[in-house]
Each structure stands twice: as structure tokens, then as C-alpha cells.
Motif scaffolding. Structure first.
Motif, PDB file in Angstrom:
ATOM      1  N   GLU A 185      30.682  82.911  70.089  1.00 44.66           N
ATOM      2  CA  GLU A 185      30.361  82.636  71.377  1.00 44.66           C
ATOM      3  C   GLU A 185      28.916  82.439  71.536  1.00 44.66           C
ATOM      4  N   SER A 186      28.064  83.112  70.864  1.00 43.78           N
ATOM      5  CA  SER A 186      26.574  82.886  71.187  1.00 43.78           C
ATOM      6  C   SER A 186      25.908  82.932  70.076  1.00 43.78           C
TER       7      SER A 186
ATOM      8  N   ASP B 151      28.627  97.060  67.647  1.00 42.35           N
ATOM      9  CA  ASP B 151      28.284  96.383  68.715  1.00 42.35           C
ATOM     10  C   ASP B 151      28.644  96.804  70.119  1.00 42.35           C
ATOM     11  N   ARG B 152      29.984  96.743  70.266  1.00 48.67           N
ATOM     12  CA  ARG B 152      30.715  97.087  71.365  1.00 48.67           C
ATOM     13  C   ARG B 152      31.490  98.271  71.257  1.00 48.67           C
TER      14      ARG B 152
ATOM     15  N   PHE C  69      23.684  99.203  76.252  1.00 50.58           N
ATOM     16  CA  PHE C  69      23.719  98.086  77.202  1.00 50.58           C
ATOM     17  C   PHE C  69      23.180  98.434  78.444  1.00 50.58           C
TER      18      PHE C  69
ATOM     19  N   CYS D 166      18.414  92.567  72.302  1.00 51.14           N
ATOM     20  CA  CYS D 166      19.788  93.252  71.902  1.00 51.14           C
ATOM     21  C   CYS D 166      19.699  92.677  70.497  1.00 51.14           C
TER      22      CYS D 166
ATOM     23  N   HIS E 268      23.234  87.576  81.339  1.00 50.92           N
ATOM     24  CA  HIS E 268      23.565  88.858  80.527  1.00 50.92           C
ATOM     25  C   HIS E 268      23.494  88.320  79.293  1.00 50.92           C
ATOM     26  N   ASN E 269      23.106  87.261  78.857  1.00 45.33           N
ATOM     27  CA  ASN E 269      22.793  86.723  77.435  1.00 45.33           C
ATOM     28  C   ASN E 269      21.792  85.508  77.533  1.00 45.33           C
TER      29      ASN E 269
ATOM     30  N   PRO F 274      29.271  94.946  77.206  1.00 45.86           N
ATOM     31  CA  PRO F 274      27.675  94.527  77.746  1.00 45.86           C
ATOM     32  C   PRO F 274      27.848  93.987  79.057  1.00 45.86           C
TER      33      PRO F 274
ATOM     34  N   ARG G 101      25.504  96.017  81.335  1.00 39.06           N
ATOM     35  CA  ARG G 101      24.183  95.311  81.847  1.00 39.06           C
ATOM     36  C   ARG G 101      24.145  95.317  83.595  1.00 39.06           C
TER      37      ARG G 101
ATOM     38  N   ASP H 229      18.935  89.476  74.910  1.00 41.69           N
ATOM     39  CA  ASP H 229      19.157  89.052  73.416  1.00 41.69           C
ATOM     40  C   ASP H 229      18.067  88.733  72.661  1.00 41.69           C
TER      41      ASP H 229
ATOM     42  N   TRP I 253      23.679  85.176  69.585  1.00 38.00           N
ATOM     43  CA  TRP I 253      23.801  86.543  68.957  1.00 38.00           C
ATOM     44  C   TRP I 253      24.760  86.750  68.044  1.00 38.00           C
ATOM     45  N   ARG I 254      25.884  86.182  68.465  1.00 31.75           N
ATOM     46  CA  ARG I 254      27.095  86.408  67.593  1.00 31.75           C
ATOM     47  C   ARG I 254      26.979  85.942  66.163  1.00 31.75           C
TER      48      ARG I 254
ATOM     49  N   PHE J 197      29.571  84.519  78.176  1.00 31.86           N
ATOM     50  CA  PHE J 197      28.791  84.678  77.149  1.00 31.86           C
ATOM     51  C   PHE J 197      28.387  83.342  76.477  1.00 31.86           C
TER      52      PHE J 197
HETATM   53  O1  AHR Z   1      27.938  92.255  72.512  1.00 37.74           O
HETATM   54  C1  AHR Z   1      26.629  91.836  72.347  1.00 37.74           C
HETATM   55  C2  AHR Z   1      26.777  90.572  73.407  1.00 37.74           C
HETATM   56  O2  AHR Z   1      27.752  89.676  72.798  1.00 37.74           O
HETATM   57  C3  AHR Z   1      25.475  89.609  73.310  1.00 37.74           C
HETATM   58  O3  AHR Z   1      24.490  89.989  74.175  1.00 37.74           O
HETATM   59  C4  AHR Z   1      25.998  88.223  73.505  1.00 37.74           C
HETATM   60  O4  AHR Z   1      25.293  87.247  73.377  1.00 37.74           O
HETATM   61  C5  AHR Z   1      27.106  88.500  72.735  1.00 37.74           C
HETATM   62  O5  AHR Z   1      28.350  87.322  72.827  1.00 37.74           O
END
Ligand code: AHR
Length: 324
Positions: free
Chosen positions: A41-42, A118-119, A137, A278, A229-230, A176, A180, A258, A44-45, A204
Motif C-alpha cells: 500500500e505504501s 511492524d504491527r 506508534f 518509522c 499517518h504516513n 499505527p 498515531r 515514515d 514504506w511497505r 495508508f
Molecule cells: O505499519 C506501518 C505503516 O504501514 C507505515 O507507516 C505505513 O506507510 C504503512 O502502510
């Protein structure tokens, strides 16, 4: 806090004499890890996935990787398939916090240790996983809020005596997004002039951030600050702000989380005002933990990654060496 070695031993590892690698699926010394990723999705991912895949290859860990496309049911299916395949260790980044106990109990019954990366999950029973490696977070949200409080006088762009914030939330129900928001709110509460006037999820993604920001720009008056948030949602918001003929970073200030390359570039260019880091490069620590867990060694129950923050000036300095 540490977890007892007994609950960490991996499938088929009892006769491995304490060597790393049990060969749960193949009978040799190679560790097999099943990894259920959130999605793509991002930025970061993407960096997180690359770090995990590259490190597994470099460390000789046999990685079975799946992309859940941001759907919890896909992650659960992947985890069940790893259990069936009798991998040595399962690692995953839970897309949302709740609803994991059943599948984690299945892994426990199969004697396959699980590493959260991560989560985290929201479960009463922390014996369902060996360790959780990832960011704090809540602290990230606090850092964003603290910078806003410290710079509040410069954030009141229209000079009406209040700082009106719109929030672009991450995926609903994800750690997150929840943390956050909580960290940010706990700090901005100290300044009565700061007010969150609207908040909605952009999931995200860049596209999600853009769409939600377009809605905010048409429904809300006097937006001073975007708290995203990102980075990706912040970058989407920049597109929406520009389309309105406004200047991001000046007419509307932007704070994100991020510090991926695209976010850092926008920060250095003045389109973002502050980024809380992050760190997605979790591969090396994850593979180390996996080896220890599979060998039946004790590991810390919580491993927090080290992170910093960036102003525009700091982004200019850091950008040339940024890995992701
Ligand atoms: O879990 C981390 C978050 O997930 C990151 O901040 C975000 O960019 C990603 O999608």
C-alpha cells in the motif's frame, strides 16, 4: 520480559540439538519462514518487503512470502497454509489489531512460533506469539504532536488565533492508525488553540490521501495543518492542495510519518514541514529473532526499533544517503 524456551521450540526442532534451523518442513538445517505481509500500500511497505526478502536470501532462510492486499482474511489464509506446510516459524504484520486469537492458537497447537513484525495484535494472551518487533506508534504520534505544539504560532496560517488540523488516518483498526492518533491527541491537548476539525481514513495509500484531502478542501474552512499517518497519504494531499491552487507547506502545513525517499524529497523541497521516522528496515532484526526462536532461545517479548524525526533542513542533509 522474556518468553520461556519451551513455548518457542519450533516444529520438528526437538532433535536438532539446539542448532539454529530445525528443518521443520524439509528435515535439513535450513530455517523455513512463512511471512504474511499486509500488502503493497505504501513506499514504506515496499521498503519493508525488500528488507525482509533480501535479508532472508542473504541469511539462507527459506522464505515463503504472501501479500494479503490489505485484507485480514487473506493473511489468515496464508498463516493457515504455513501451518499446513509445517514451516519452522511464522512472521506477519497484522493488517488490523483484532481477530487473531483463533489462528494464533492453531499455530501454537502446531508448535510453530509466531513473530509479530511492524504491527501488533490486540490479544489478552501474549503466549500466542514469541515476540513483537516494530516501532512505538504512540511515540511517533507524540513526536508529531509535540512538533506542532512547539511550532504552533507558525502553524496558524490564516492568523485567526486557532490552528485547524485535518487528519488523514491510516487503515481503520490498524495499530499505527490507532496509536498515531492517540499519541498525537495526547500532546496537542496541552494547547487549546490546536483543534482537529476533521479526520478520515485514507487507508495508508497515496490515492486515498488525495481523495480524502479533496473532500476536506471542499467541506472545511480555514485548514492550517494536515496530519497524515504516513508519507504516501501526505503526498496525495499535496496533489489535492496543488489542484486547488494552494501551496503545500506554506498555505497548508503538512506533518507526516515514515520518512521514505519520496516523503523526504517533498520535505527537502518545502512541500512537507515535518516528518516522524518509522523504520521499515526490519529484515535483519527479524531474521536474527527467527533464528533464536527456532533454536529455542529466549528472546525479548518486545523489540522496539530506533527512530528519529526530520525538519526540512535535516531532510536536505539526510536525503543523499537515504536507503529507501
Ligand atoms: O505499519 C506501518 C505503516 O504501514 C507505515 O507507516 C505505513 O506507510 C504503512 O502502510
Amino acid at each position: 520480559m522474556t518468553l520461556g524456551a519451551a513455548s518457542l521450540s519450533a516444529c520438528g526442532s526437538s532433535d536438532s540439538g539446539g542448532d539454529s534451523g530445525s528443518g521443520g518442513s524439509g528435515g535439513d538445517e535450513t530455517i523455513t519462514m512463512g511471512f504474511a505481509q499486509v500488502g503493497a500500500e505504501s513506499g514504506w511497505r515496499t521498503a519493508n518487503t525488500t528488507s525482509i526478502q533480501d535479508t532472508a536470501e542473504a541469511e539462507g532462510i527459506d522464505l515463503k512470502f504472501s501479500d494479503a492486499q490489505q485484507k485480514q482474511e487473506n493473511q489468515i489464509k496464508a498463516i493457515r497454509s504455513y501451518i499446513q506446510q509445517k514451516v519452522d516459524v511464522i512472521a506477519f504484520s497484522p493488517v488490523v489489531e483484532t481477530g487473531w486469537d483463533t489462528v494464533l492458537q492453531e499455530a501454537k497447537r502446531a508448535n510453530i512460533p509466531v513473530i509479530l513484525t511492524d504491527r501488533s495484535v490486540d490479544s489478552e494472551d501474549d503466549s500466542l506469539y514469541a515476540t513483537f518487533l516494530g516501532s512505538d506508534f504512540v511515540e511517533e504520534g507524540e513526536k508529531a504532536g509535540q512538533w506542532l505544539v512547539d511550532n504552533a504560532s507558525d502553524m496558524d496560517v490564516d492568523g485567526d488565533g486557532s490552528v485547524k488540523v485535518v487528519q488523514l488516518e491510516g487503515t481503520t483498526g490498524s495499530a499505527p492508525a490507532i496509536d498515531r492518533e492517540e499519541g498525537f491527541n495526547s500532546v496537542i491537548g496541552s494547547d487549546d488553540a490546536i483543534e482537529v476539525i476533521a479526520s478520515q481514513t485514507g487507508d495508508f495509500t497515496r490515492d486515498g490521501g488525495k481523495k480524502v484531502m479533496e473532500t476536506f478542501l471542499s467541506s472545511e474552512d480555514g485548514i492550517d495543518v494536515v496530519y497524515a499517518h504516513n508519507d504516501d497519504m501526505g503526498l496525495g494531499a499535496i496533489e489535492a492542495i496543488k489542484a486547488e491552487g494552494l501551496t503545500p507547506g506554506e498555505d497548508i502545513k503538512i506533518i507526516t510519518v515514515d520518512a521514505v525517499k519520496d516523503g523526504m524529497t517533498a520535505l527537502a523541497n518545502g512541500e512537507i514541514n515535518f516528518i516522524v521516522e518509522c523504520n521499515p528496515l526490519l529484515g535483519p532484526q527479524l531474521m536474527d529473532l527467527a533464528k533464536q526462536v527456532v533454536a529455542g532461545e529466549e528472546v525479548e517479548k518486545r523489540v522496539v526499533t530506533e527512530e528519529t524525526t526530520f525538519t526540512q533542513e535535516q531532510a536536505k542533509e539526510a536525503l543523499p544517503d537515504r536507503q529507501y
